[in-house]
Structure formats: structure tokens, C-alpha cells
Design a protein around this motif. Structure first.
Motif, PDB file in Angstrom:
ATOM      1  N   VAL A 362     -19.666  19.411 109.058  1.00 43.65           N
ATOM      2  CA  VAL A 362     -19.104  20.653 109.924  1.00 43.65           C
ATOM      3  C   VAL A 362     -18.677  19.832 111.164  1.00 43.65           C
ATOM      4  O   VAL A 362     -19.395  19.094 111.688  1.00 43.65           O
ATOM      5  N   ILE A 363     -17.824  20.354 111.839  1.00 44.32           N
ATOM      6  CA  ILE A 363     -17.116  19.410 113.199  1.00 44.32           C
ATOM      7  C   ILE A 363     -17.007  20.683 113.904  1.00 44.32           C
ATOM      8  O   ILE A 363     -16.298  21.810 113.869  1.00 44.32           O
ATOM      9  N   ALA A 364     -17.862  21.052 114.901  1.00 49.35           N
ATOM     10  CA  ALA A 364     -17.965  22.495 115.677  1.00 49.35           C
ATOM     11  C   ALA A 364     -17.630  22.010 117.198  1.00 49.35           C
ATOM     12  O   ALA A 364     -18.338  21.100 117.640  1.00 49.35           O
ATOM     13  N   ALA A 365     -16.785  22.711 117.909  1.00 42.86           N
ATOM     14  CA  ALA A 365     -16.605  22.408 119.173  1.00 42.86           C
ATOM     15  C   ALA A 365     -17.178  23.946 119.847  1.00 42.86           C
ATOM     16  O   ALA A 365     -16.696  25.076 119.341  1.00 42.86           O
ATOM     17  N   THR A 366     -17.660  23.708 121.248  1.00 38.68           N
ATOM     18  CA  THR A 366     -17.942  24.858 121.910  1.00 38.68           C
ATOM     19  C   THR A 366     -18.059  24.609 123.205  1.00 38.68           C
ATOM     20  O   THR A 366     -18.304  23.456 123.486  1.00 38.68           O
ATOM     21  N   GLN A 367     -18.090  25.812 123.958  1.00 38.98           N
ATOM     22  CA  GLN A 367     -18.383  25.649 125.568  1.00 38.98           C
ATOM     23  C   GLN A 367     -19.608  25.036 125.906  1.00 38.98           C
ATOM     24  O   GLN A 367     -19.757  24.074 126.536  1.00 38.98           O
ATOM     25  N   LYS A 368     -20.537  26.040 125.773  1.00 40.44           N
ATOM     26  CA  LYS A 368     -21.985  25.845 126.291  1.00 40.44           C
ATOM     27  C   LYS A 368     -22.831  25.959 125.096  1.00 40.44           C
ATOM     28  O   LYS A 368     -23.377  27.040 124.801  1.00 40.44           O
ATOM     29  N   PRO A 369     -23.364  24.792 124.608  1.00 39.62           N
ATOM     30  CA  PRO A 369     -24.299  24.939 123.434  1.00 39.62           C
ATOM     31  C   PRO A 369     -25.681  25.235 123.940  1.00 39.62           C
ATOM     32  O   PRO A 369     -26.411  24.397 123.271  1.00 39.62           O
ATOM     33  N   SER A 370     -25.799  26.068 124.878  1.00 44.91           N
ATOM     34  CA  SER A 370     -27.372  26.319 125.179  1.00 44.91           C
ATOM     35  C   SER A 370     -27.993  27.132 124.267  1.00 44.91           C
ATOM     36  O   SER A 370     -27.475  27.632 123.215  1.00 44.91           O
ATOM     37  N   GLY A 371     -29.531  26.983 124.340  1.00 40.67           N
ATOM     38  CA  GLY A 371     -30.244  27.900 123.315  1.00 40.67           C
ATOM     39  C   GLY A 371     -29.796  29.288 122.995  1.00 40.67           C
ATOM     40  O   GLY A 371     -29.796  29.714 121.963  1.00 40.67           O
ATOM     41  N   GLN A 372     -29.443  29.751 124.204  1.00 46.59           N
ATOM     42  CA  GLN A 372     -28.970  31.296 123.957  1.00 46.59           C
ATOM     43  C   GLN A 372     -27.596  31.545 123.047  1.00 46.59           C
ATOM     44  O   GLN A 372     -27.314  32.596 122.614  1.00 46.59           O
ATOM     45  N   VAL A 373     -26.804  30.294 123.237  1.00 48.77           N
ATOM     46  CA  VAL A 373     -25.551  30.549 122.748  1.00 48.77           C
ATOM     47  C   VAL A 373     -25.565  29.930 121.178  1.00 48.77           C
ATOM     48  O   VAL A 373     -25.003  30.472 120.188  1.00 48.77           O
ATOM     49  N   ILE A 374     -26.118  28.860 120.953  1.00 46.45           N
ATOM     50  CA  ILE A 374     -26.167  28.040 119.732  1.00 46.45           C
ATOM     51  C   ILE A 374     -27.750  28.113 119.375  1.00 46.45           C
ATOM     52  O   ILE A 374     -28.450  27.186 120.141  1.00 46.45           O
ATOM     53  N   PRO A 375     -28.175  28.628 118.439  1.00 44.12           N
ATOM     54  CA  PRO A 375     -29.765  28.655 118.289  1.00 44.12           C
ATOM     55  C   PRO A 375     -30.038  26.958 118.115  1.00 44.12           C
ATOM     56  O   PRO A 375     -29.347  26.432 117.537  1.00 44.12           O
ATOM     57  N   THR A 376     -31.399  26.813 118.619  1.00 44.77           N
ATOM     58  CA  THR A 376     -31.517  25.166 118.231  1.00 44.77           C
ATOM     59  C   THR A 376     -31.763  24.771 117.166  1.00 44.77           C
ATOM     60  O   THR A 376     -31.442  23.555 116.866  1.00 44.77           O
ATOM     61  N   GLU A 377     -32.218  25.820 116.030  1.00 47.94           N
ATOM     62  CA  GLU A 377     -32.294  25.303 114.964  1.00 47.94           C
ATOM     63  C   GLU A 377     -30.791  24.924 114.134  1.00 47.94           C
ATOM     64  O   GLU A 377     -30.721  23.925 113.266  1.00 47.94           O
TER      65      GLU A 377
END
Ligand SMILES: Nc1ncnc2c1ncn2[C@@H]1O[C@H](COP(=O)(O)OP(=O)(O)O)[C@@H](O)[C@H]1O
Ligand SMILES: [Mg+2]
Length: 494
Positions: A362-377
Motif C-alpha cells: 500500500v502506498i498512501a498519501a495524506t495531509q495530517k497523519p495524526s492519531g485522530q486522522v490515521i489510527p496509530t494501529e
């Protein structure tokens, strides 16, 4: 004791008039030996230049005795001029003189920074290399000193050397050796003058490392995609999509690779649509369907690996790599429908965890990968982290991992204007600063067009080149043209 008396005499006792003392430095009486050291040290520092002059003088002297001064002078000048006309000799001399100059500056700087040991030994220059950003020095610290002491004085050293930055790293092999970067200029300040090195490639292999940019030292930076998941993060406009497109282009130009594109922004990956098994726009439902399909595929692949007796997919296995590219990952994890978010997160986590060994990356791009946005798991499953400009050191840490900003690796230090400058944590132990190659929209269209044609040729059985497609197509993997759309979940499998 003696020093103290001197001090009192020279500095003077406090008086009614508060004169600034002429000097507060105790005057020491130098021994003969110390006097010699004080004189010999600067002479020794110029040893290279002095040796050169001495050799010339001796040669001139010997020749002058035989030929006379005029002829000897002429002969020596012509010989020296002739030698210097040879580029390799000129380069060698220039490097020798540059190294001598750097060594002198370094020796002075470490003395001023107080890095002298008990025996008056200093961190000694044992290697020097010119790099795009300045100089790379190999330094041997003297007994009683440590590399971390040199590192602590980096700011002082930079000031002494009149450079913007000095970076000190301990050699992994030897605690007494430091690799010191004397940064004189930012080689990444301007966009790279070269196009992407694979811009004209007719066919690529995703099993090979993908060149993505150049680092501070002008070295090519590559990313190895198989068995890794890539997380690209940073502010809008930092250059994430451009970086992403080099990886996508490589996957697209490898006709054996099956591409699944999830584009929350709809337009970023649209040009690769023709090469993809599935293209999903901003539709969470379709994204979930693709991810669930992948889970079925995962089960099948695990069975197949079991049958082959392999623990992971290898290039000759016949299992094609499947590359899942997600632009604006956050879009699919925050759809406004909680149960949908939960399902997508669960499916994605499964793909990320089990996919690596089974040839799905998987190649994923995102703006703000903080815990609220992208779950840490989910975030923890990405082993390649690529940070583009961020607004805060904390935001940079959410991409690269905790603690890097405090160690000096923060994407918040990247200039707003320096698009494509980024920190990549992939192969080495440390993040690497690089500038990506730039792909214009026209470049992307040309690459995509070539990939579509290549895939069409590979798919048509009549003229499929057999030499290059050494990997046999296993059962269940018909060529692209005959292949149905990406598998939807099989109801019987549940
Ligand atoms: N390596 C680069 N060199 C020069 N300019 C770049 C580079 N990478 C990106 N850019 C510029 O930055 C703009 C935004 O890049 P993009 O990849 O779309 O950012 P993001 O996806 O992070 O929002 C591009 O349109 C381009 O003009
Ligand atoms: Mg983008």
C-alpha cells in the motif's frame, strides 16, 4: 598559586574608579618546549603548502646549478604548467589544497570550541570529501573525548567555521570516529535540473528500487516497494502527489503489477486509470469493496504460498505484485459514517498487515497523519515514512515516527518554497533529506500513455514478448485484458 598572584597583579584590585582591567588572563611563563609548540603548530598546519614550495625550490636549486637560473626557472615553470594542464593532476592538487585548508580551519575551530583533551590532542581530521552541500569530514576523537562532546559543540564549530550548520554523527563501527558534515550551502534549494531518471523508460520492474530524488550529497535516493507499505505525509502543496506518481509510474510500467487506485481527490491519480485494475474516486463504498476484495485475495495468496512452501512472495513465484495506491487516505477513514469508517479501517489494517509478505503493498498519501486522522494501529504498519513540509515538528513526527524532530529531523524546517524537499525514512537508520524529481502533468500523461500501450501489448497473446515476462502467469491470473474487474467479495466465502 603563581597564576593567582599574577592574576591579581594584572587585573588590579577593585578601586574607587571602576576601570576595566586591561586583561583578566593570567600570564603564564612559557617553557622552551611550549614556545616551540606555539611556533611549530602554525608551520605544521601549512605543511602541504610548505612541502610544495620546498620541493620546487630544491628542484630549482639543483637545476640552476647545472643549467643556470634562467633556464632552470623556465624548465620548472613549463613542467609545472604542463602538469597542471592535465585535468586529473589539477583536480588532485586542488583536492590536496582544499583538504589542507579545511584541516586548518577545523583544527582551529575545535581548539576554540574547547574540544582539546588532557594531553592537548584535538579531534583530528583523517578523511575529507567534497560534497554538494560542503565538506564531509572523517574525524578521530582523541583519548578521553567522545563524539557526543563534538556533537554538543556543533553550533560553536559552525560559528568558528562561518557556515550555516555542522552536523556530527557517530560512526556505527567505531565510537571514536565521527562523520562531520560541514554544510556550506543547501544543495536542495533549487529544483533538480534533471528529469526523473526513468522518464523515458519503456518498461520497468517494481522489484527494482525506484529512484525518487537526490539527497544533500547529490546521491540518488531510491525506494524499494515490495514488502513495504509507504506513508507519504505533509502539508498540501508539499509535493506528495509528485512523489507518489514516481512509485505509481513504476508500478504502471511493470505490466505484471496489478494496480488498484483509490483517489480521494479524484484528479491526482486519474491519468493512471487506464493501467489500473480498479480506479476508485471519492466513494467510500467502492473503496471498501476493493479492500474487501483484497482480503479474499490475501487468503488465496496465503494458501498458494503454503502450497509453494514459501514464506513470502519472491520475484519468480508467479504471484504478481499488487500495488494499492491511496491519495488522501484521510478521506476514506473519515466518511461521516462511523460504521463505514470502522469497516474501512479494519479492512485496510488487514491488508497492511498480511499484505507485505503476500506481495500486496500500500502506498498512501495524506495531509495530517495524526492519531485522530490515521489510527496509530494503521500508521504503525507503514515501514517507509516520507515527510514533506509540515507546519510543526509534532506534525512531522506523526509522519516519521515519534522523536525524530527532537533529533533534528523535522519536516517543519523545510522552506515553504522548497516543494519536493522531504525527509525519507526507509533503508538507513536515519531519515534522509532529499529533493524529489519533478514530473509535470505532460510527463505523467506520457508515462501513463506508454504504460497503457505496454500493458495492451503484454495482454494480447499473439505478440506477448516471452523473454521479458519470465514470470509465468499462474492459474487464476489471466492476462490484464481478459481479467475481470478487480474481484468483489465472494458471497460464498463470507
Ligand atoms: N520535486 C519538485 N520540484 C519542484 N516542484 C515541485 C516538486 N514537487 C512538487 N512540486 C510543485 O509543488 C506542487 C504541489 O505538488 P503536489 O505533489 O501536488 O503536492 P501535494 O500532493 O503535497 O499537495 C506541484 O504542482 C509542483 O509545482
Ligand atoms: Mg496531492
Amino acid at each position: 598559586m603563581d597564576h593567582e598572584r599574577h592574576f591579581e597583579r594584572r587585573a588590579g584590585l577593585p578601586s574607587l574608579v571602576d576601570w576595566t582591567p586591561p586583561t583578566v588572563r593570567p600570564s603564564a611563563k612559557l617553557s622552551q618546549g611550549a614556545r616551540l609548540v606555539l611556533l611549530a603548530r602554525p608551520v605544521w598546519a601549512y605543511r602541504v603548502e610548505l612541502a610544495g614550495v620546498l620541493v620546487l625550490w630544491l628542484v630549482l636549486g639543483v637545476l640552476a646549478a647545472r643549467l643556470g637560473l634562467d633556464a632552470a626557472g623556465l624548465l620548472v615553470s613549463v613542467t609545472v604548467g604542463g602538469l597542471l594542464a592535465i585535468p586529473r593532476v589539477r583536480e588532485w592538487v586542488a583536492r590536496l589544497l582544499a583538504r589542507a585548508r579545511v584541516r586548518r580551519a577545523w583544527e582551529l575551530a575545535v581548539r576554540h570550541a574547547g574540544l582539546v583533551n588532557f594531553n592537548d590532542r584535538i579531534p583530528r581530521l583523517v578523511g575529507h570529501q567534497l560534497t554538494m552541500s560542503g565538506d564531509r569530514l572523517l574525524v578521530q576523537v582523541p583519548k578521553g573525548k567522545t563524539v557526543s562532546e563534538v556533537e554538543r559543540e556543533a553550533e560553536r564549530l559552525a560559528a568558528c567555521l562561518h557556515v550555516p550548520e555542522v552536523r556530527v554523527l557517530r560512526s556505527p563501527a567505531d565510537a571514536s570516529v565521527a562523520v562531520v558534515q560541514v554544510v556550506r550551502r543547501d544543495p536542495l534549494a533549487e529544483p533538480l535540473p534533471w528529469p526523473w531518471s526513468h522518464l523515458d523508460a519503456g518498461r520497468l520492474s517494481l522489484w527494482q528500487p525506484v529512484p525518487v530524488g537526490l539527497d544533500d550529497d547529490g546521491r540518488l535516493v531510491t525506494v524499494g516497494v515490495p514488502e513495504r507499505n509507504v506513508l507519504i505525509g505533509g502539508e498540501p502543496g508539499g509535493g506528495k502527489s509528485v512523489a507518489n506518481s514516481m512509485l505509481v509510474a513504476t508500478a504502471a510500467l511493470d505490466p505484471r503489477v496489478r494496480l488498484l487506485l483509490l483517489d480521494g481527490a479524484l484528479v491526482e491519480l486519474a491519468c493512471w486509470r487506464g493501467c489500473a485494475d480498479r480506479f476508485v474516486g471519492p466513494s467510500p463504498k467502492d473503496a471498501l469493496e476493493v479492500l474487501e476484495g483484497l482480503r479474499v485475495e490475501l487468503d488465496e495468496r496465503q494458501q498458494r504460498l503454503l502450497a509453494l512452501g514459501h514464506r513470502k512472495v519472491e520475484p519468480g513465484d508467479g504471484l504478481p505484485l499488487i500495488t494499492v495506491v491511496v491519495d488522501e487516505l484521510a478521506f476514506y477513514l473519515h466518511t461521516g459514517d462511523r460504521s463505514m469508517d470502522r469497516d474501512i479501517t479494519a479492512a485496510l489494517r488487514d491488508v497492511l498487515m498480511r499484505g507485505r509478505k503476500t506481495g500486496i503493498q500500500v502506498i498512501a498519501a495524506t495531509q495530517k497523519p495524526s492519531g485522530q486522522v490515521i489510527p496509530t494501529e494503521l500508521r504503525d504498519q507503514f515501514s517507509i515514512r516520507w515527510a514533506f513540509r509540515c507546519t510543526t515538528p509534532d506534525a512531522s513526527d506523526t509522519v516519521l515516527g515519534r522523536g525524530w524532530a527532537s533529533q533534528g529531523y523535522s519536516a517543519s524546517a523545510i522552506d515553504l518554497e522548497q516543494r519536493g524537499v522531504s525527509l525519507l525514512l526507509a533503508e538507513g537508520a536515519l531519515p534522509r533529506r532529499l529533493r524529489t524529481f519533478y514530473l509535470t502533468d505532460a510527463d505523467l500523461l506520457a508515462l501513463a500513455d506508454r504504460a497503457i500501450r505496454l500493458r495492451a501489448v503484454e495482454a494480447s497473446p499473439s505478440d506477448a514478448p516471452s523473454s521479458d515476462s519470465a514470470i509465468s502467469q499462474p492459474e487464476g491470473f489471466p492476462p490484464a485484458a481478459d481479467r475481470p474487474p478487480y474481484p468483489t467479495p465472494d458471497p460464498e466465502r463470507g
